[in-house]
Write a protein that holds these residues in place. Structure first.
Motif, PDB file in Angstrom:
ATOM      1  N   GLN A  90      37.637  59.121  27.962  1.00 45.77           N
ATOM      2  CA  GLN A  90      37.282  60.210  26.707  1.00 45.77           C
ATOM      3  C   GLN A  90      37.345  61.628  26.702  1.00 45.77           C
ATOM      4  OE1 GLN A  90      34.560  62.366  26.467  1.00 45.77           O
ATOM      5  NE2 GLN A  90      35.145  62.650  23.819  1.00 45.77           N
ATOM      6  N   MET A  91      37.616  62.202  27.645  1.00 43.23           N
ATOM      7  CA  MET A  91      37.476  63.850  27.777  1.00 43.23           C
ATOM      8  C   MET A  91      38.901  63.978  27.934  1.00 43.23           C
ATOM      9  SD  MET A  91      35.075  65.992  27.415  1.00 43.23           S
ATOM     10  CE  MET A  91      35.897  67.408  29.163  1.00 43.23           C
ATOM     11  N   LEU A  92      39.993  62.706  28.562  1.00 39.20           N
ATOM     12  CA  LEU A  92      40.909  63.113  28.254  1.00 39.20           C
ATOM     13  C   LEU A  92      41.944  63.423  27.208  1.00 39.20           C
ATOM     14  CD1 LEU A  92      42.340  61.519  31.438  1.00 39.20           C
ATOM     15  CD2 LEU A  92      42.828  63.981  31.372  1.00 39.20           C
ATOM     16  N   THR A  93      41.448  62.056  26.152  1.00 35.86           N
ATOM     17  CA  THR A  93      42.281  62.142  24.924  1.00 35.86           C
ATOM     18  C   THR A  93      41.795  63.340  23.679  1.00 35.86           C
ATOM     19  OG1 THR A  93      40.625  60.171  24.875  1.00 35.86           O
ATOM     20  CG2 THR A  93      43.034  59.446  25.486  1.00 35.86           C
ATOM     21  N   LEU A 120      35.994  71.046  22.729  1.00 25.82           N
ATOM     22  CA  LEU A 120      35.466  70.572  21.745  1.00 25.82           C
ATOM     23  C   LEU A 120      35.502  69.017  21.909  1.00 25.82           C
ATOM     24  CD1 LEU A 120      38.250  71.918  19.188  1.00 25.82           C
ATOM     25  CD2 LEU A 120      35.560  72.392  18.410  1.00 25.82           C
ATOM     26  N   ALA A 121      35.100  68.766  22.904  1.00 28.75           N
ATOM     27  CA  ALA A 121      35.682  66.535  23.647  1.00 28.75           C
ATOM     28  C   ALA A 121      35.014  66.690  23.940  1.00 28.75           C
ATOM     29  CB  ALA A 121      36.512  66.805  24.607  1.00 28.75           C
ATOM     30  N   LEU A 122      33.087  68.241  24.168  1.00 31.30           N
ATOM     31  CA  LEU A 122      31.852  67.285  24.541  1.00 31.30           C
ATOM     32  C   LEU A 122      30.970  66.925  23.362  1.00 31.30           C
ATOM     33  CD1 LEU A 122      31.970  70.852  26.649  1.00 31.30           C
ATOM     34  CD2 LEU A 122      32.188  68.532  27.981  1.00 31.30           C
ATOM     35  N   SER A 123      29.656  66.118  23.876  1.00 32.39           N
ATOM     36  CA  SER A 123      29.462  65.819  22.635  1.00 32.39           C
ATOM     37  C   SER A 123      27.884  66.656  22.473  1.00 32.39           C
ATOM     38  CB  SER A 123      29.531  64.492  22.413  1.00 32.39           C
ATOM     39  OG  SER A 123      30.227  63.368  22.448  1.00 32.39           O
ATOM     40  N   LYS A 304      37.646  62.378  17.299  1.00 35.68           N
ATOM     41  CA  LYS A 304      36.850  61.758  18.365  1.00 35.68           C
ATOM     42  C   LYS A 304      36.237  60.483  17.779  1.00 35.68           C
ATOM     43  CE  LYS A 304      33.950  65.401  20.442  1.00 35.68           C
ATOM     44  NZ  LYS A 304      33.095  65.770  20.960  1.00 35.68           N
ATOM     45  N   PHE A 305      36.006  60.225  16.548  1.00 35.39           N
ATOM     46  CA  PHE A 305      36.106  59.399  16.457  1.00 35.39           C
ATOM     47  C   PHE A 305      37.059  58.324  16.215  1.00 35.39           C
ATOM     48  CE2 PHE A 305      35.924  55.553  13.387  1.00 35.39           C
ATOM     49  CZ  PHE A 305      35.051  54.903  13.472  1.00 35.39           C
TER      50      PHE A 305
END
Length: 540
Positions: A90-93, A120-123, A304-305
């Motif tokens: 998830q973090m890489l993509t 921005l990849a962080l939730s 992200k979704f």
């Protein structure tokens, strides 16, 4: 000092009034706290208050500590796929995709774009885990996958902060920094393991002998803050140290009492955190760039979704992938900290920082509404695509039967006991994974939202002998008891409760509700009570 005191009083009054009003329309308190921050910053110009930011950060610290209590190292090893595989993918993509977005939209250089993209990849750990815990869905399949990814993201904050240090001081030797970081990780974990194994249990026994609740709570605060301070000294985030401490204490016999005592502190400090988030908004910059902000919000949420859903869909069911992607598609609170740090070190312009901050806040505000309706959204998307007809309820003209709401651990025990009696029964469950589990066991179980009137009609609820509720979700339980209480024919209902749930039922139920308090052998008690009610109904 007087100015700060006035601001504090206004913040408290605003938070109380707003949250009482929002609670009546079932809007999460998170939004009330953010609006409070906007009000205070507008009146008193407290933008970037360092003192408030430090206090607010400990809301995340206590949240991560309580999560660590629930998921010890054994659980982490059992969740290695959710944490390390799902989290890293998830973090890489999402990180590289978001880096490309800010590179072209905001005109950032390549190095800063990478840091901002991965930020921005962080939730949002604070929003997602709090709501999942409150809703009792943290242990569902999608909740565990969301938790695993969030835990990996918290670990990923460490290299992001390291990258900020590297880019702000170009003369640093990258190799030596990486080696020093790995050495610090090893020393930190070894220290916490030694303290946990050889000192913690004896320390707790020593404190408990004093028979003082105040001393016990002070001890907990000391451990949480001490572990956070130790992690920070080794160059890591406060929250990572708190999580490690919680995971270690989770192996001891004291975890349940500690968890109960810490919840008020955690929720209060999380409120302060969200107030500080609202205080960072600069409306002048937002209004000048509102179209860019809205476009960035939509684009980041979609990216992200889509990435999370596609990754999980490779080896999980579509419904689980969908709910997981919906729950963690927002931007998180650690991103706000990284943007502020980049801005403070002159690596990010004020306009770009404000655009990124307001974008993050908007996605965080949207999240509670998504999580509140996640079951409804997933049902609408998946009901005709993935759920076979045999999982859906159909009119079977049941009569004088038992209706069991929920097929969780307690529901499964209840069904096993009822099967031995030979009495006809029907199970209604809204989690498709549990429905498939029950079907594989030959249970008479159906996928349905038990709070909908049409579902109850199909289950012929008014002709049932007894209804048994095994749910532990406060929101669903309150709605279901109201629905059953409003039926034309009184329905003998048996429900297992614990803590505040009993108060809810007393307020909303009628005399035909039989309340069973959560104790040992509760499944046996529920079934015995149901059989007695059925016998009495047949006699009358």
């Amino acid at each position: 000092m007087e100015n700060y005191l006035q601001g504090f009083l206004i913040a408290m009054a605003s938070a109380i009034v707003l949250n009482v009003i929002l609670k009546r329309v079932e809007i999460p308190s998170v939004i009330g706290y953010i609006i409070t921050g906007v009000i205070v910053s507008s009146l008193y110009q407290f933008h970037g208050s360092a003192e408030l930011s430090h206090i607010a950060e400990f809301g995340i610290v206590f949240l991560m500590f309580t999560i660590g209590l629930e998921f010890s190292f054994k659980h982490l090893l059992a969740m290695k796929q959710e944490v390390f595989l799902n989290g890293s993918l998830q973090m890489l993509t999402c990180g590289f995709a978001c880096a490309l977005i800010v590179f072209f939209l905001l005109g950032l250089n390549d190095r800063i774009s990478i840091i901002v993209g991965f930020a921005l990849a962080l939730s949002s750990t604070a929003v997602v885990l709090k709501i999942l815990n409150d809703n009792g869905e943290i242990n569902q399949n999608y909740g565990r996958k969301a938790l695993g990814i969030l835990l990996f993201q918290d670990i990923a904050v460490i290299p992001l902060l390291l990258m900020v240090d590297i880019f702000s001081t170009p003369n640093n030797d990258i190799t030596s920094l990486v080696i020093a970081t790995l050495a610090s990780v090893a020393i930190l974990i070894i220290l916490l393991l030694i303290i946990s194994r050889y000192f913690l249990d004896g320390f707790f026994r020593f404190v408990i002998k004093a028979s003082s609740q105040e001393i016990f709570i002070t001890t907990i605060l000391f451990i949480v803050i001490g572990a956070s301070f130790l992690a920070h000294k080794f160059g890591f985030s406060y929250s990572l140290g708190a999580f490690l401490a919680g995971a270690l204490i989770g192996e001891t016999r004291y975890k349940h009492k500690i968890q109960a005592d810490l919840i008020p502190f955690r929720d209060l400090l999380l409120g302060v955190f969200f107030i500080s988030v609202g205080m960072q908004i600069s409306f002048k910059i937002v209004f000048e760039n509102w179209s860019l902000v809205l476009f960035l919000v939509c684009l980041v949420l979609m990216v992200k979704f889509g990435a999370i859903h596609l990754l999980l869909r490779l080896y999980t069911k579509r419904r689980v992938a969908l709910k997981t992607a919906l729950s963690i598609m927002q931007i998180g609170e650690f991103a706000l900290a990284i943007f502020s740090l980049l801005q403070a070190r002159s690596l990010l312009e004020d306009v770009s920082a404000q655009i990124l901050i307001i974008t993050s806040i908007i996605t965080m505000v949207i999240t509670p509404f998504v999580l509140k309706n996640i079951q409804r959204i997933s049902n609408a998307v998946e009901i005709n695509k993935e759920i076979p007809n045999e999982y859906l309820p159909s009119n079977q003209n049941f009569k004088n039967h038992l209706v069991i709401f929920g097929y969780g651990r307690l529901g499964q025990e209840v069904v096993q006991r009822i099967k031995h009696t030979g009495i006809p029964y029907l199970v209604l469950e809204s989690d498709l994974n549990l429905v498939e589990l029950g079907t594989s066991r030959g249970e008479n179980i159906f996928f349905a939202d038990a709070t909908q009137e049409q579902t109850l009609k199909i289950a012929n609820i008014e002709e049932c002998a007894v209804a048994i509720i095994t749910l532990n979700n406060e929101v669903k339980l309150e709605i279901l008891t109201q629905v059953l209480s409003n039926c034309k024919k009184p329905i003998q209902t048996i429900v297992q409760v614990s803590g505040d749930l009993e108060k809810i039922l007393f307020l909303n139920s009628k005399e035909n509700f039989h309340i069973i308090k959560a104790e040992r052998a509760v499944a046996r008690t529920l079934v015995q009570e149901a059989l007695e009610c059925k016998i009495n109904n047949n006699i009358t």
